[in-house]
Design a protein around this motif. Structure first.
Motif, PDB file in Angstrom:
ATOM      1  N   LEU A  80       0.793  -1.514  -0.103  1.00 20.10           N
ATOM      2  CA  LEU A  80       0.050  -0.097  -0.130  1.00 20.10           C
ATOM      3  C   LEU A  80       0.898   1.300   0.031  1.00 20.10           C
ATOM      4  O   LEU A  80       1.827   1.520   0.864  1.00 20.10           O
ATOM      5  N   VAL A  82       0.694   5.219   0.800  1.00 18.02           N
ATOM      6  CA  VAL A  82       0.232   6.229   1.578  1.00 18.02           C
ATOM      7  C   VAL A  82       0.690   7.664   1.553  1.00 18.02           C
ATOM      8  O   VAL A  82       1.773   7.740   1.088  1.00 18.02           O
ATOM      9  N   TYR A 101      -0.947   3.509  10.357  1.00 19.58           N
ATOM     10  CA  TYR A 101      -1.862   2.831  11.217  1.00 19.58           C
ATOM     11  C   TYR A 101      -3.265   2.832  10.659  1.00 19.58           C
ATOM     12  O   TYR A 101      -4.221   2.060  10.589  1.00 19.58           O
ATOM     13  N   ALA A 102      -3.530   3.991   9.891  1.00 18.67           N
ATOM     14  CA  ALA A 102      -4.510   4.228   9.258  1.00 18.67           C
ATOM     15  C   ALA A 102      -4.899   3.110   8.256  1.00 18.67           C
ATOM     16  O   ALA A 102      -5.904   2.517   7.929  1.00 18.67           O
ATOM     17  N   ALA A 103      -3.948   2.846   7.351  1.00 21.54           N
ATOM     18  CA  ALA A 103      -3.596   1.885   6.285  1.00 21.54           C
ATOM     19  C   ALA A 103      -3.856   0.709   7.057  1.00 21.54           C
ATOM     20  O   ALA A 103      -4.603  -0.431   6.558  1.00 21.54           O
ATOM     21  N   ALA A 105      -5.573  -0.319   9.548  1.00 20.17           N
ATOM     22  CA  ALA A 105      -6.959  -0.454  10.033  1.00 20.17           C
ATOM     23  C   ALA A 105      -7.765  -0.832   8.882  1.00 20.17           C
ATOM     24  O   ALA A 105      -8.967  -1.398   8.849  1.00 20.17           O
ATOM     25  N   GLU A 106      -7.810   0.291   7.787  1.00 18.72           N
ATOM     26  CA  GLU A 106      -8.508   0.083   6.745  1.00 18.72           C
ATOM     27  C   GLU A 106      -8.430  -1.132   5.973  1.00 18.72           C
ATOM     28  O   GLU A 106      -9.320  -1.915   5.453  1.00 18.72           O
ATOM     29  N   SER A 107      -7.221  -1.838   6.037  1.00 17.84           N
ATOM     30  CA  SER A 107      -6.870  -3.206   5.189  1.00 17.84           C
ATOM     31  C   SER A 107      -7.185  -4.374   5.854  1.00 17.84           C
ATOM     32  O   SER A 107      -7.173  -5.357   5.211  1.00 17.84           O
ATOM     33  N   ASP A 110     -12.301  -8.705   8.775  1.00 16.33           N
ATOM     34  CA  ASP A 110     -13.164  -9.006  10.104  1.00 16.33           C
ATOM     35  C   ASP A 110     -12.105 -10.072  10.865  1.00 16.33           C
ATOM     36  O   ASP A 110     -11.945 -11.072  10.221  1.00 16.33           O
ATOM     37  N   GLY A 150      -9.298  -1.365  13.886  1.00 14.45           N
ATOM     38  CA  GLY A 150     -10.356  -1.716  12.703  1.00 14.45           C
ATOM     39  C   GLY A 150     -11.197  -2.678  13.169  1.00 14.45           C
ATOM     40  O   GLY A 150     -11.771  -2.670  14.309  1.00 14.45           O
ATOM     41  N   ARG A 151     -11.559  -3.746  12.096  1.00 12.77           N
ATOM     42  CA  ARG A 151     -12.195  -4.867  12.344  1.00 12.77           C
ATOM     43  C   ARG A 151     -11.526  -6.033  12.890  1.00 12.77           C
ATOM     44  O   ARG A 151     -12.012  -7.016  13.187  1.00 12.77           O
TER      45      ARG A 151
END
Length: 445
Positions: A80, A82, A101-103, A105-107, A110, A150-151
C-alpha cells in the motif's frame, strides 16, 4: 524460546486471519520468516502487508525487495502507498505512523490479527520516550501486546523477545534484510535513546531494562484501572451534541481529568492537548466571564467554553468580507466553514434539482444589526436576540446564511422566516434547508 511462544499463542487463540506488517527491516523479516515456517500460522492464512510512505527515494526498491522476500516464502503480499500529512505540527515520524496505522486499520478484514515486530528493546525505548514527554500511567505502560485495530486485532508477539535474539535468528537462517538509514538518523529521538542513552544507562545499571519494564507493568495496571474509571465518568459528562459538561469535567479528580478529555477528543478524531493547554482550559472554566466564549487551541484542535459546556472542532476558517451570492433554490455552496444552503420541495421533502426562484434571491452572511419579523410574531427582532434565545453557539451565528429579496431580510437559514419569505417559499413550493458545516455537531432549540 520465542518461536514456541508464537506457536502457543496462535494455537490458543486461533485467529481467523493472520497478517504481518512487513517493512523489510530486520525485526519484521525475522517475524515473517519465523511465522512462514509455522504450520499454525499457515493455517490462519498468513499474509504480509507492506506500507510505502513515499518519504525516501529508495522506497520503490524496498517494496520490490519485500515482494521478492514474500515470494521466496510463498506468502502473499499486499503493498500500500500512503500519503503522509505533515501539516498538523506533530513531526514527520508521528505523521508517518498515523498514516501507516490508518492503512493497517482500513486493510484488515474481520477478525484478522495484524502482527507487528515490536520487541523488548523497542518497549524499553517507548517507555523512556513517554517518560521524557511527561506521560502518565497509560503512556508509561508502554505498548500493549494486543488491542483492537479496525475490524481486527493488533498483535505484538515479540514484546518479551530481545533484539539480540532476533538478530541471532536472522544470522542462523541467513535472512536478507533491508537497512533503513532513518534508524541511524540522530535527528530522531528514538535513535538517540537507542544508540547513546540506553547503552550508557546499562553500563551503570546493568538491570535497567528489566527495571524499566517492571515499572511499565505497574503503570499498565494503574492505567487500565484509570481508563475504566474515565470511561464511566465520560459517559456521565458527554451530552447528546457531543459537547462535554465543563464544570463536571473540571470537578473530576486530577487523575481522571486528562484521560476523560483525551477520550472525548479522540472520539471526534481530534488531537489531545499538552498539559499546558489542559491547565488553561481548567483556568478558563473557573474564571471566564459569563458572556465570554473562551477558546483554547493546539495543533489542529480548538475547544470553546460556552453554555456550561466544552465544544471541540478543528480551527474554523476565516470568513470572506462582504460575501454574497445569488440563490435560485438549487444547492448553494456557502463560504468554507459555513455549510450548504439548499431548497427542498414541500411535497415529498426531495432536494431541489433546478432553479425555482426567478428572479433569484440573495444570500449574505451577517454584517451586524440585522432585524427580521418572524412569521406569526408581532414584533421585529434583532438577530442577536433571536440567536441568544435559541441558544445557537456564537461561532455558528456569523456563519448562518441570511436570505434577502432586495434589501429585505426574509429568512435566517431554516431558523426564522418572515411573512414575505413564507409567501415566496409557498409560491414556489420550496422551503430552505441549511446543512450545517461538517465540524458543527451542536444542537439547539
Amino acid at each position: 524460546m520465542w518461536l514456541d511462544r508464537l506457536r502457543e499463542a496462535i494455537h490458543a487463540e486461533a485467529p481467523s486471519g493472520l497478517c504481518v506488517a512487513f517493512s523489510g527491516g530486520r525485526d519484521s523479516s525475522a517475524l515473517l520468516h519465523a511465522l512462514a515456517h509455522l504450520d499454525e500460522a499457515r493455517g490462519c492464512g498468513l499474509r504480509a502487508l507492506h506500507v510505502d510512505h513515499g518519504l525516501h527515494p529508495d522506497s520503490p526498491e524496498w517494496a520490490a525487495h519485500c515482494e521478492r522476500f514474500c515470494r521466496s516464502l510463498g506468502v502473499p503480499l499486499v503493498a500500500l502507498r500512503v500519503t503522509v500529512d505533515d501539516t498538523r505540527g506533530e513531526g514527520i515520524e508521528a505523521a508517518a505512523r498515523r498514516a501507516r496505522y490508518a492503512a493497517f486499520a482500513e486493510s484488515a478484514p474481520d477478525g484478522e490479527w495484524l502482527a507487528l515486530a515490536h520487541h523488548r528493546d523497542d518497549q524499553i525505548e517507548t517507555v523512556l520516550l513517554k517518560l521524557l514527554r511527561g506521560a502518565g500511567p497509560e503512556g508509561l505502560g508502554g505498548m500493549r501486546a494486543r488491542r483492537p485495530l479496525g475490524r481486527g486485532m493488533l498483535w505484538r508477539p515479540l514484546l518479551e523477545t530481545s533484539r539480540k535474539e532476533l538478530d541471532g535468528y536472522l544470522v542462523s537462517h541467513a535472512v536478507e534484510c533491508l537497512d533503513d538509514p532513518a534508524n541511524r538518523d540522530p535527528r530522531f529521538a528514538r535513535n538517540v535513546l537507542r544508540h547513546e542513552l540506553i547503552p550508557l544507562l546499562e553500563r551503570h545499571w546493568p538491570h535497567a531494562g528489566t527495571a524499566i519494564l517492571h515499572s511499565a507493568q505497574l503503570c499498565r495496571a494503574a492505567g487500565d484501572y484509570l481508563a475504566r474509571e474515565a470511561e464511566a465518568a465520560f459517559a456521565l459528562l458527554q451530552r447528546d451534541d457531543r459537547s462535554l459538561d465543563a464544570d463536571g469535567w473540571r470537578a473530576l479528580p486530577d487523575a481522571l481529568r486528562a484521560p476523560v478529555l483525551d477520550r472525548w477528543l479522540r472520539g471526534q478524531a481530534l488531537c489531545v492537548p499538552a498539559d499546558a493547554q489542559r491547565r488553561e482550559l481548567e483556568r478558563q472554566i473557573a474564571s471566564a466571564a459569563e458572556d465570554a466564549v473562551p477558546c483554547v487551541g493546539w495543533r489542529d484542535t480548538e475547544v470553546r467554553i460556552w453554555d456550561g459546556r466544552l465544544h471541540a472542532s478543528r480551527p474554523l476558517p476565516s470568513l470572506p468580507g462582504d460575501w454574497h451570492a445569488q440563490w435560485d433554490g438549487a444547492t448553494l455552496a456557502l463560504p468554507e466553514g459555513c455549510g450548504t444552503l439548499l431548497g427542498r420541495t414541500v411535497a415529498g421533502d426531495a432536494p431541489v434539482r433546478h432553479a425555482f426562484f426567478d428572479p433569484p434571491l440573495e444570500v449574505r452572511l451577517r454584517r451586524g444589526g440585522e432585524r427580521i419579523k418572524p412569521a406569526g410574531d408581532p414584533h421585529t427582532r434583532e438577530l442577536r436576540d433571536l440567536f441568544q434565545q435559541a441558544r445557537i453557539p456564537p461561532w455558528l451565528r456569523e456563519r448562518c446564511p441570511l436570505v434577502y429579496t432586495g434589501d429585505e431580510l426574509i429568512a435566517v437559514a431554516d431558523l426564522w422566516t418572515s411573512e414575505r419569505g413564507r409567501a415566496v417559499y409557498d409560491t414556489c413550493g420550496v422551503r430552505p434547508q441549511w446543512k450545517r458545516p461538517v465540524w458543527s455537531s451542536c444542537r439547539w432549540g
